[in-house]
Scaffold this motif. Structure first.
Motif, PDB file in Angstrom:
ATOM      1  N   MET A   1       0.852  -1.189   0.000  1.00 31.68           N
ATOM      2  CA  MET A   1       0.000   0.000   0.000  1.00 31.68           C
ATOM      3  C   MET A   1       0.885   1.235   0.000  1.00 31.68           C
ATOM      4  SD  MET A   1      -2.956   1.145   2.734  1.00 31.68           S
ATOM      5  CE  MET A   1      -4.206   0.004   2.191  1.00 31.68           C
ATOM      6  N   SER A   2       0.501   2.202  -0.763  1.00 34.77           N
ATOM      7  CA  SER A   2       1.252   3.448  -0.854  1.00 34.77           C
ATOM      8  C   SER A   2       0.984   4.336   0.365  1.00 34.77           C
ATOM      9  CB  SER A   2       0.843   4.195  -2.118  1.00 34.77           C
ATOM     10  OG  SER A   2      -0.503   4.627  -2.013  1.00 34.77           O
ATOM     11  N   GLU A   3       1.893   5.278   0.591  1.00 40.22           N
ATOM     12  CA  GLU A   3       1.690   6.230   1.689  1.00 40.22           C
ATOM     13  C   GLU A   3       0.458   7.085   1.413  1.00 40.22           C
ATOM     14  OE1 GLU A   3       3.237   6.090   4.533  1.00 40.22           O
ATOM     15  OE2 GLU A   3       4.542   4.504   3.803  1.00 40.22           O
ATOM     16  N   LEU A   4       0.276   7.469   0.151  1.00 40.06           N
ATOM     17  CA  LEU A   4      -0.903   8.236  -0.232  1.00 40.06           C
ATOM     18  C   LEU A   4      -2.170   7.435   0.062  1.00 40.06           C
ATOM     19  CD1 LEU A   4      -2.263  10.655  -1.660  1.00 40.06           C
ATOM     20  CD2 LEU A   4      -1.907   9.420  -3.814  1.00 40.06           C
ATOM     21  N   GLY A   5      -2.173   6.194  -0.359  1.00 38.27           N
ATOM     22  CA  GLY A   5      -3.334   5.326  -0.136  1.00 38.27           C
ATOM     23  C   GLY A   5      -3.623   5.110   1.329  1.00 38.27           C
ATOM     24  N   LYS A   6      -2.573   4.932   2.130  1.00 35.74           N
ATOM     25  CA  LYS A   6      -2.755   4.741   3.573  1.00 35.74           C
ATOM     26  C   LYS A   6      -3.440   5.947   4.209  1.00 35.74           C
ATOM     27  CE  LYS A   6       1.426   2.034   4.347  1.00 35.74           C
ATOM     28  NZ  LYS A   6       2.739   2.055   5.026  1.00 35.74           N
ATOM     29  N   LEU A   7      -2.960   7.137   3.836  1.00 37.69           N
ATOM     30  CA  LEU A   7      -3.531   8.346   4.427  1.00 37.69           C
ATOM     31  C   LEU A   7      -4.983   8.538   3.999  1.00 37.69           C
ATOM     32  CD1 LEU A   7      -3.374  10.919   6.092  1.00 37.69           C
ATOM     33  CD2 LEU A   7      -2.426  12.072   4.083  1.00 37.69           C
ATOM     34  N   ILE A   8      -5.271   8.338   2.733  1.00 40.33           N
ATOM     35  CA  ILE A   8      -6.644   8.492   2.255  1.00 40.33           C
ATOM     36  C   ILE A   8      -7.564   7.497   2.956  1.00 40.33           C
ATOM     37  CG2 ILE A   8      -8.154   8.198   0.240  1.00 40.33           C
ATOM     38  CD1 ILE A   8      -5.859   9.472  -1.425  1.00 40.33           C
ATOM     39  N   GLN A   9      -7.133   6.257   3.044  1.00 41.26           N
ATOM     40  CA  GLN A   9      -7.956   5.241   3.706  1.00 41.26           C
ATOM     41  C   GLN A   9      -8.153   5.567   5.187  1.00 41.26           C
ATOM     42  OE1 GLN A   9      -6.347   1.211   4.371  1.00 41.26           O
ATOM     43  NE2 GLN A   9      -8.217   0.481   3.373  1.00 41.26           N
ATOM     44  N   ARG A  10      -7.084   5.952   5.858  1.00 43.92           N
ATOM     45  CA  ARG A  10      -7.173   6.274   7.286  1.00 43.92           C
ATOM     46  C   ARG A  10      -8.133   7.444   7.516  1.00 43.92           C
ATOM     47  NH1 ARG A  10      -2.015   6.596   8.399  1.00 43.92           N
ATOM     48  NH2 ARG A  10      -1.844   8.825   8.049  1.00 43.92           N
TER      49      ARG A  10
ATOM     50  N   LEU B   1     -17.275   8.049  -0.746  1.00 40.94           N
ATOM     51  CA  LEU B   1     -16.231   8.972  -1.197  1.00 40.94           C
ATOM     52  C   LEU B   1     -16.238   9.085  -2.714  1.00 40.94           C
ATOM     53  CD1 LEU B   1     -13.853  10.848  -0.659  1.00 40.94           C
ATOM     54  CD2 LEU B   1     -12.359   8.817  -0.635  1.00 40.94           C
ATOM     55  N   ALA B   2     -16.397   7.956  -3.379  1.00 42.25           N
ATOM     56  CA  ALA B   2     -16.433   7.950  -4.845  1.00 42.25           C
ATOM     57  C   ALA B   2     -17.549   8.852  -5.367  1.00 42.25           C
ATOM     58  CB  ALA B   2     -16.615   6.524  -5.360  1.00 42.25           C
ATOM     59  N   LYS B   3     -18.708   8.798  -4.747  1.00 39.71           N
ATOM     60  CA  LYS B   3     -19.828   9.651  -5.177  1.00 39.71           C
ATOM     61  C   LYS B   3     -19.529  11.118  -4.895  1.00 39.71           C
ATOM     62  CE  LYS B   3     -23.441   6.177  -4.820  1.00 39.71           C
ATOM     63  NZ  LYS B   3     -24.630   5.705  -4.116  1.00 39.71           N
TER      64      LYS B   3
ATOM     65  N   ILE C   1     -11.204   4.434  -6.330  1.00 46.04           N
ATOM     66  CA  ILE C   1     -10.857   4.795  -4.944  1.00 46.04           C
ATOM     67  C   ILE C   1     -10.123   3.627  -4.288  1.00 46.04           C
ATOM     68  CG2 ILE C   1     -11.749   5.403  -2.662  1.00 46.04           C
ATOM     69  CD1 ILE C   1     -12.003   7.706  -4.692  1.00 46.04           C
ATOM     70  N   SER C   2     -10.638   2.432  -4.485  1.00 49.75           N
ATOM     71  CA  SER C   2      -9.989   1.234  -3.940  1.00 49.75           C
ATOM     72  C   SER C   2      -8.577   1.085  -4.496  1.00 49.75           C
ATOM     73  CB  SER C   2     -10.818  -0.006  -4.283  1.00 49.75           C
ATOM     74  OG  SER C   2     -10.165  -1.178  -3.850  1.00 49.75           O
ATOM     75  N   SER C   3      -8.417   1.324  -5.786  1.00 53.53           N
ATOM     76  CA  SER C   3      -7.099   1.208  -6.418  1.00 53.53           C
ATOM     77  C   SER C   3      -6.126   2.270  -5.914  1.00 53.53           C
ATOM     78  CB  SER C   3      -7.229   1.303  -7.939  1.00 53.53           C
ATOM     79  OG  SER C   3      -7.920   0.184  -8.442  1.00 53.53           O
ATOM     80  N   ILE C   4      -6.627   3.472  -5.646  1.00 53.59           N
ATOM     81  CA  ILE C   4      -5.777   4.516  -5.071  1.00 53.59           C
ATOM     82  C   ILE C   4      -5.326   4.092  -3.679  1.00 53.59           C
ATOM     83  CG2 ILE C   4      -5.745   6.874  -4.159  1.00 53.59           C
ATOM     84  CD1 ILE C   4      -7.716   7.596  -6.468  1.00 53.59           C
ATOM     85  N   GLU C   5      -6.273   3.626  -2.865  1.00 52.78           N
ATOM     86  CA  GLU C   5      -5.938   3.229  -1.500  1.00 52.78           C
ATOM     87  C   GLU C   5      -4.955   2.061  -1.459  1.00 52.78           C
ATOM     88  OE1 GLU C   5      -9.478   2.650   0.825  1.00 52.78           O
ATOM     89  OE2 GLU C   5      -9.992   4.787   0.775  1.00 52.78           O
ATOM     90  N   SER C   6      -5.041   1.169  -2.417  1.00 51.08           N
ATOM     91  CA  SER C   6      -4.132   0.019  -2.424  1.00 51.08           C
ATOM     92  C   SER C   6      -2.801   0.327  -3.108  1.00 51.08           C
ATOM     93  CB  SER C   6      -4.800  -1.181  -3.093  1.00 51.08           C
ATOM     94  OG  SER C   6      -5.044  -0.910  -4.452  1.00 51.08           O
ATOM     95  N   GLY C   7      -2.692   1.524  -3.687  1.00 52.12           N
ATOM     96  CA  GLY C   7      -1.440   1.919  -4.321  1.00 52.12           C
ATOM     97  C   GLY C   7      -1.305   1.482  -5.761  1.00 52.12           C
ATOM     98  N   ASN C   8      -2.394   1.018  -6.354  1.00 57.28           N
ATOM     99  CA  ASN C   8      -2.352   0.549  -7.733  1.00 57.28           C
ATOM    100  C   ASN C   8      -2.731   1.604  -8.762  1.00 57.28           C
ATOM    101  OD1 ASN C   8      -1.578  -2.093  -7.029  1.00 57.28           O
ATOM    102  ND2 ASN C   8      -3.690  -2.555  -6.485  1.00 57.28           N
ATOM    103  N   LEU C   9      -3.159   2.777  -8.288  1.00 59.30           N
ATOM    104  CA  LEU C   9      -3.554   3.852  -9.185  1.00 59.30           C
ATOM    105  C   LEU C   9      -3.092   5.177  -8.594  1.00 59.30           C
ATOM    106  CD1 LEU C   9      -5.214   4.824 -11.681  1.00 59.30           C
ATOM    107  CD2 LEU C   9      -7.189   4.931 -10.150  1.00 59.30           C
ATOM    108  N   SER C  10      -2.457   5.981  -9.415  1.00 61.77           N
ATOM    109  CA  SER C  10      -2.030   7.310  -8.994  1.00 61.77           C
ATOM    110  C   SER C  10      -3.020   8.314  -9.587  1.00 61.77           C
ATOM    111  CB  SER C  10      -0.610   7.587  -9.499  1.00 61.77           C
ATOM    112  OG  SER C  10      -0.177   8.846  -9.068  1.00 61.77           O
TER     113      SER C  10
END
Length: 89
Positions: free
Chosen positions: A1-10, A22-24, A33-42
């Motif tokens: 998981m990316s640092e960005l994703g961790k912060l967004i999820q937290r 959040l997506a809406k 949103i899930s892909s951002i949180e898991s670090g698979n999408l920037s």
């Protein structure tokens, strides 16, 4: 998981909203949103700004984490520590 994703999820969990909610709010797909949180999408800066606004996170902080996530691992930890020191988190 990316640092960005961790912060967004937290922060999303702290606010008490689901990925779907959040997506809406930011007009972006739940899977994205899930892909951002898991670090698979920037996300683009536009999407990042909307997420920052909804989750009440400074846009600059999310932008900095996005950059750190793209940085080679040998430099990443140093940059992350610098960021934490400067932002006081």
């Amino acid at each position: 998981m990316s640092e960005l994703g961790k912060l967004i999820q937290r922060q999303r969990n702290n606010v008490g909203i689901s990925q779907e909610a959040l997506a809406k709010l930011v007009d972006y797909g739940r899977q994205n949103i899930s892909s951002i949180e898991s670090g698979n999408l920037s996300p683009s800066d536009d999407v990042l700004a909307r997420i920052a606004s909804e989750l009440e996170i400074p846009f600059e902080r999310l932008q900095a984490l996005k950059i750190i996530d793209k940085t080679p691992p040998e430099i990443q930890s140093w940059l992350f520590e610098e960021l934490k020191a400067r932002l006081g988190s």
